[in-house]
Design an enzyme around this catalytic site. Structure first.
Site, PDB file in Angstrom:
ATOM      1  N   LYS A 112       0.817  -1.190  -0.049  1.00 19.16           N
ATOM      2  CA  LYS A 112       0.062   0.127   0.083  1.00 19.16           C
ATOM      3  C   LYS A 112       0.839   1.247  -0.003  1.00 19.16           C
ATOM      4  CE  LYS A 112      -4.357  -2.159   1.122  1.00 19.16           C
ATOM      5  NZ  LYS A 112      -3.981  -3.512   0.923  1.00 19.16           N
TER       6      LYS A 112
HETATM    7  C1  PLP Z   1      -4.413  -4.716   0.638  1.00 21.92           C
HETATM    8  C2  PLP Z   1      -3.894  -5.739   0.745  1.00 21.92           C
HETATM    9  C3  PLP Z   1      -4.316  -6.889  -0.236  1.00 21.92           C
HETATM   10  C4  PLP Z   1      -5.241  -6.872  -1.016  1.00 21.92           C
HETATM   11  O1  PLP Z   1      -5.046  -5.754  -2.032  1.00 21.92           O
HETATM   12  P1  PLP Z   1      -6.305  -5.288  -2.803  1.00 21.92           P
HETATM   13  O2  PLP Z   1      -5.944  -4.346  -3.484  1.00 21.92           O
HETATM   14  O3  PLP Z   1      -7.132  -4.838  -1.805  1.00 21.92           O
HETATM   15  O4  PLP Z   1      -6.997  -6.436  -3.753  1.00 21.92           O
HETATM   16  C5  PLP Z   1      -3.425  -7.951   0.000  1.00 21.92           C
HETATM   17  N1  PLP Z   1      -2.260  -8.232   0.543  1.00 21.92           N
HETATM   18  C6  PLP Z   1      -1.985  -7.350   1.511  1.00 21.92           C
HETATM   19  C7  PLP Z   1      -0.776  -7.367   2.438  1.00 21.92           C
HETATM   20  C8  PLP Z   1      -2.528  -6.049   1.746  1.00 21.92           C
HETATM   21  O5  PLP Z   1      -2.159  -4.959   2.539  1.00 21.92           O
END
Ligand code: PLP
Length: 468
Positions: A112
């Site tokens: 993120k």
């Molecule tokens: C947010 C997240 C996901 C999922 O990603 P999306 O974009 O919501 O599909 C997978 N793994 C981790 C560690 C995340 O923080």
């Protein structure tokens, strides 16, 4: 470049306006009116560039005249300066033609950060120019919230409020949200699950009076800039393994469908992607949709991969818009049906196109733990549970072994030390820059799962309010 809503009723906006507005006023999500294509020679020319230079070239056409070239380069430079790896997103080999794309070298140890750091710098630049402040609200299942707080702490342009489901995020995730001391960032524990948090967020946006009063914005994955920033690493990884001369496949641990949708955008831009695999945990609405053609919610099952514990994948609406040939009315009807009955059926044509574009696999907690143990035993990296789900799905949907398979490593194992320790017997340590996280003091605010209570809390804690 202009942006349109997936429900067809909201005004068409510029990049800047779409970024600041987040959710469209008709309840839809903004998408570019047309996706720019990168010709093969331009893709090939990304080879050997720094991550920042590649990011500039991939994202430039989407940004339009919002930033000058120099300004945009500077924003990208600031966004990734705090990453703990010179490549930003390095590839690690985990099998004969199998790779892990490590996306956890940012400040909060999850992918993120790649989008959120960029969003923070873009908001700061745009709002300074407009001499405006905004109130940003976000809902998180853990990683978005910490990434947003880290990206916005101490910035002048925004107050940030993050709603997280109380007791359903890991201790590291919670501490990353509750220990920053800057007065413009707030973590709020909601008595509910992630979908409740997300519903509260949507309800605040649909309360137009409140929305205007506090100048509401969001940095959730419904914000187009989040998706855009994630398109970049599909290009850098694929080019490192031979694209555009040869195709590669990606397996993507999926929750809200933001990350994998970015892969889909990369493919539409011309990146040769053989397979795009939706990897899910027990909360498998997307895997079931591919199998049955019916998008149907069930309750949320808490798992060792909490960032994927979702009932509804918000960004799936962006794909649906495409599957329905940009018919906003059809999307709006499906979403209304979902709201009323918790399900809607895709048309036969839409299901066929969905299956053409994506494969999917589901991993339960036992299979995920077994994969963490297996990769560690084979001398590979210690995977976090989310990344391990990506590797399970990569192996389940392997296909042609001559096509490189890239699983997205979405978090650092130390973010989920209990689950990882249980799986492989090694309790992963935090990187040095976060080593004192367990000693820092927490600020915890709890609120009922109730729109009026949340809105009151936001009103009272904005900087403007407190300084008045
Ligand atoms: C947010 C997240 C996901 C999922 O990603 P999306 O974009 O919501 O599909 C997978 N793994 C981790 C560690 C995340 O923080």
């Amino acid at each position: 470049m202009r942006y349109v809503s997936t429900r067809g009723q909201a005004p068409v906006l510029s990049f800047e306006a779409a970024m600041l507005s987040g959710l469209a006023r008709d309840g839809g999500l903004y998408v570019p009116e047309a996706v720019p294509v990168m010709p093969p020679d331009e893709i090939a020319a990304l080879a050997g560039l720094s991550y920042e230079d590649a990011a500039y070239r991939v994202m430039r056409p989407f940004v339009g005249d919002c930033f000058s070239d120099g300004e945009f380069r500077a924003i990208i430079g600031r966004a990734y300066a705090g990453f703990g790896h010179p490549a930003r997103c390095p590839l690690v080999q985990i099998g004969p033609n199998d790779w892990l794309l490590e996306l956890h070298h940012g400040p909060t140890l999850a992918f993120k950060d790649l989008a959120m750091q960029l969003v923070g710098q873009m908001f700061e630049a745009v709002l300074a120019r407009r001499a405006e402040r905004v109130t940003i609200v976000g809902a998180t299942s853990g990683d978005t919230g910490s990434a947003a707080i880290e990206a916005f702490r101490g910035l002048d342009a925004a107050d940030l409020f993050i709603l997280y489901p109380r007791g359903r995020v890991s201790e590291v995730q919670r501490r990353q949200m509750t220990t920053p001391t800057e007065a413009n960032v707030h973590a709020i524990a909601v008595e509910g699950d992630f979908d409740d948090c997300q519903a509260l967020l949507k309800a605040m946006f649909n309360d137009h009076a409140f929305r205007d009063e506090v100048a509401l914005a969001t940095v959730n994955s419904i914000n187009w800039v989040r998706v855009l920033a994630q398109v970049v690493y599909y290009f850098t990884a694929a080019v490192a393994l031979g694209a555009p001369g040869r195709a590669v496949s990606f397996s993507v641990p999926t929750g809200n469908f933001g990350d994998i949708f970015a892969g889909h955008v990369a493919r539409r831009m011309g990146l040769p992607i053989e397979r795009l695999i939706i990897a899910t945990n027990e909360n498998d609405i997307l895997h079931r949709t591919l199998e049955s053609g019916v998008y149907e919610t069930r309750g949320v099952t808490p798992t060792t991969s909490p960032s994927m514990d979702i009932q509804v994948s918000s960004n799936f609406e962006r794909l649906l818009f495409e599957l329905y040939d940009n018919d906003g009315g059809a999307v709006a009807r499906s979403m209304a049906e979902l709201g009323e009955s918790g399900r809607f059926a895709l048309s036969q044509g839409a299901v066929a196109r969905l299956r053409e574009g994506f494969a999917s696999a589901r991993s339960d907690q036992a299979a995920t733990a077994a994969m963490i143990a297996r990769v560690a035993r084979e001398g590979g990296p210690v995977l976090d549970p989310h990344s391990a789900i990506g590797v399970v799905a990569a192996r389940a949907c392997r296909g042609d072994p001559s096509v490189p398979m890239i699983a997205l490593g979405t978090a650092h194992a130390a973010k989920f030390p209990d689950a990882v320790g249980d799986a492989c017997g090694v309790r992963p340590a935090l990187p040095a820059r976060l080593a004192d996280l367990y000693e820092r003091e927490e600020r915890i605010t709890v609120v009922a799962n109730d729109l009026a209570s949340v809105e009151a809390l936001v009103r009272q804690n904005r900087m403007e309010q407190r300084q008045a």
